[in-house]
Design an enzyme around this catalytic site. Structure first.
Site, PDB file in Angstrom:
ATOM      1  N   GLY A  92      34.905  32.346  42.611  1.00 57.80           N
ATOM      2  CA  GLY A  92      35.671  30.990  43.200  1.00 57.80           C
ATOM      3  C   GLY A  92      37.282  31.367  44.372  1.00 57.80           C
ATOM      4  O   GLY A  92      38.309  31.164  44.228  1.00 57.80           O
ATOM      5  N   HIS A  99      45.014  38.870  43.314  1.00 58.03           N
ATOM      6  CA  HIS A  99      46.351  38.011  42.177  1.00 58.03           C
ATOM      7  C   HIS A  99      45.363  37.851  41.483  1.00 58.03           C
ATOM      8  O   HIS A  99      44.297  37.846  40.801  1.00 58.03           O
ATOM      9  CB  HIS A  99      46.225  36.940  43.015  1.00 58.03           C
ATOM     10  N   LEU A 100      47.202  38.248  40.028  1.00 62.65           N
ATOM     11  CA  LEU A 100      46.672  37.248  39.047  1.00 62.65           C
ATOM     12  C   LEU A 100      47.409  36.482  38.603  1.00 62.65           C
ATOM     13  O   LEU A 100      48.567  35.940  39.003  1.00 62.65           O
ATOM     14  CB  LEU A 100      47.228  38.514  38.074  1.00 62.65           C
TER      15      LEU A 100
HETATM   16  P1  5GP Z   1      41.671  32.161  44.674  1.00 65.80           P
HETATM   17  O1  5GP Z   1      41.276  30.958  44.319  1.00 65.80           O
HETATM   18  O2  5GP Z   1      41.701  33.002  45.279  1.00 65.80           O
HETATM   19  O3  5GP Z   1      41.552  33.099  42.941  1.00 65.80           O
HETATM   20  O4  5GP Z   1      43.494  32.082  44.157  1.00 65.80           O
HETATM   21  C1  5GP Z   1      44.382  31.267  45.773  1.00 65.80           C
HETATM   22  C2  5GP Z   1      45.742  30.973  45.086  1.00 65.80           C
HETATM   23  O5  5GP Z   1      46.615  31.084  46.070  1.00 65.80           O
HETATM   24  C3  5GP Z   1      45.409  29.343  45.104  1.00 65.80           C
HETATM   25  O6  5GP Z   1      45.638  29.191  43.689  1.00 65.80           O
HETATM   26  C4  5GP Z   1      46.182  29.038  45.584  1.00 65.80           C
HETATM   27  O7  5GP Z   1      46.366  27.850  45.604  1.00 65.80           O
HETATM   28  C5  5GP Z   1      47.102  29.474  46.244  1.00 65.80           C
HETATM   29  N1  5GP Z   1      48.009  30.215  47.681  1.00 65.80           N
HETATM   30  C6  5GP Z   1      46.696  30.001  48.465  1.00 65.80           C
HETATM   31  N2  5GP Z   1      47.890  29.885  50.119  1.00 65.80           N
HETATM   32  C7  5GP Z   1      49.319  30.219  49.797  1.00 65.80           C
HETATM   33  C8  5GP Z   1      50.096  30.061  49.733  1.00 65.80           C
HETATM   34  O8  5GP Z   1      50.405  29.986  50.497  1.00 65.80           O
HETATM   35  N3  5GP Z   1      51.473  30.226  49.193  1.00 65.80           N
HETATM   36  C9  5GP Z   1      51.347  30.120  47.689  1.00 65.80           C
HETATM   37  N4  5GP Z   1      52.305  30.150  47.141  1.00 65.80           N
HETATM   38  N5  5GP Z   1      50.099  30.090  46.777  1.00 65.80           N
HETATM   39  C10 5GP Z   1      49.146  30.162  47.733  1.00 65.80           C
END
Ligand code: 5GP
Ligand code: ZN
Length: 113
Positions: A92, A99-100
């Site tokens: 996902g 990122h954690l």
């Molecule tokens: P992943 O799905 O890759 O594990 O998590 C990515 C996370 O990054 C998601 O929870 C999403 O809400 C967050 N995210 C995406 N774009 C941004 C942004 O521009 N700023 C912040 N603070 N979070 C973001």
């Protein structure tokens, strides 16, 4: 290379920063999935967990320690919380800069969806 989280590291895109040190930053997730939802990322671009090498051991541990300290400071460490790193499609992952996730403030279901 155009990476959203590298842009947050460089300050080109704003974020609600909660932590910064030499190696990593922490900031609130823009679309929180729990009352407390923060992300801890290395300043250096690493795309996924698949790209970690043994040279990154200290950095990877650093993210865990920073998140754990923040959880304690926020008063959620006794109640509990979850740390998650999603990897690639089945994991996902949507942003390809390591990122954690720190999720806290409600009882989280297991297994995840
Ligand atoms: P992943 O799905 O890759 O594990 O998590 C990515 C996370 O990054 C998601 O929870 C999403 O809400 C967050 N995210 C995406 N774009 C941004 C942004 O521009 N700023 C912040 N603070 N979070 C973001
Ligand atoms: Zn990046």
């Amino acid at each position: 290379m155009d990476c959203l989280f590298c842009r947050i590291v460089s300050g080109q895109i704003p974020a609600k920063k909660i932590h910064e040190d030499e190696h990593c930053i922490g900031f609130f997730d823009i679309n929180p999935q729990a009352p407390l939802h923060a992300l801890f990322i290395p300043k250096r671009h690493i795309a996924t967990v698949n790209d970690l090498t043994s040279e990154d051991r200290e950095l990877a541990g650093h993210l865990l320690v920073a998140a754990g300290k923040f959880a304690k400071a926020q008063g959620v460490s006794d109640a509990g919380f979850r740390l998650v790193m999603n990897c690639n499609g089945d994991g996902g992952q949507t942003v390809f800069h390591l990122h954690l996730h720190l999720l806290a403030g409600r009882a989280l279901a297991w297994p995840p969806g």
